[in-house]
Design a protein around this motif. Structure first.
Motif, PDB file in Angstrom:
ATOM      1  N   LYS A  99      58.462   3.305  38.528  1.00  0.00           N
ATOM      2  CA  LYS A  99      58.482   3.534  36.848  1.00  0.00           C
ATOM      3  C   LYS A  99      58.009   4.804  36.474  1.00  0.00           C
ATOM      4  CE  LYS A  99      60.159   0.971  33.700  1.00  0.00           C
ATOM      5  NZ  LYS A  99      61.625   0.670  33.834  1.00  0.00           N
ATOM      6  N   TYR A 135      60.264   7.489  34.577  1.00  0.00           N
ATOM      7  CA  TYR A 135      59.751   8.387  33.239  1.00  0.00           C
ATOM      8  C   TYR A 135      59.816   9.792  33.599  1.00  0.00           C
ATOM      9  CZ  TYR A 135      58.758   3.612  31.420  1.00  0.00           C
ATOM     10  OH  TYR A 135      58.925   2.302  31.006  1.00  0.00           O
ATOM     11  N   TYR A 147      68.021   8.472  29.732  1.00  0.00           N
ATOM     12  CA  TYR A 147      67.211   6.933  29.530  1.00  0.00           C
ATOM     13  C   TYR A 147      67.907   6.021  29.481  1.00  0.00           C
ATOM     14  CZ  TYR A 147      64.191   3.565  27.430  1.00  0.00           C
ATOM     15  OH  TYR A 147      63.075   2.819  27.387  1.00  0.00           O
ATOM     16  N   SER A 178      67.888   1.851  29.245  1.00  0.00           N
ATOM     17  CA  SER A 178      66.735   0.367  29.103  1.00  0.00           C
ATOM     18  C   SER A 178      67.399  -0.778  29.051  1.00  0.00           C
ATOM     19  CB  SER A 178      66.109   0.649  27.403  1.00  0.00           C
ATOM     20  OG  SER A 178      65.319  -0.562  27.220  1.00  0.00           O
TER      21      SER A 178
END
Length: 141
Positions: A109, A113, A123, A125
């Motif tokens: 993770k 990032y 990005y 999600s």
């Protein structure tokens, strides 16, 4: 010889915990001074340190009592003690594996990032719905 407070310092136990262990019979050879206060010798201290380690390994009071009973029976119970310790070891190794998996996830993770922040990857999600997600949801309604 050690007083209760000295034994607590030597074994990194609280007074209440050591008193509880003694009252539960986990420290079988406790001696008393002329004022009827518990005193401990070097062997007691070593055993109490073993108990502290067994507790850190996740052993319950009942498991420690079983282990103690086996120890008090002498050398003949070594195979049974080994089985008991092996089960605890397997449980600890499973916990270590689980923690390693958690660390691997966090590393992944953090890398994700870093790549998003540096512009190397877009990005994405799983929590924020895009227009495309909403269109797919509409198809199933």
């Amino acid at each position: 010889m050690y007083t209760m407070m000295q034994a607590c310092r030597e074994t990194d136990m609280t007074y209440q915990a050591l008193k509880y262990y003694c009252n539960e019979g986990l420290v079988p050879n406790v001696k008393r001074d002329k004022n009827n206060r518990r005193i401990f010798d070097e062997k007691d201290i070593k055993w109490i340190k073993d108990l502290v380690c067994l507790k850190r390994c996740g052993m319950s009071i009942q498991e420690m009592k079983e282990y103690l009973d086996l120890c008090l029976q002498g050398e003949a119970t070594i195979p049974q003690r080994k089985v008991l310790l092996e089960k605890k070891q397997e449980s600890l190794l499973a916990s270590i594996k689980e923690l390693e998996d958690c660390v691997d996830y966090i590393n992944w993770k953090q890398n994700f990032y870093d790549e998003v922040l540096s512009g190397k990857r877009p990005y994405v999600s799983n929590l924020i719905r895009t227009e495309k997600d909403n269109e797919q949801i509409k198809k199933y309604r």
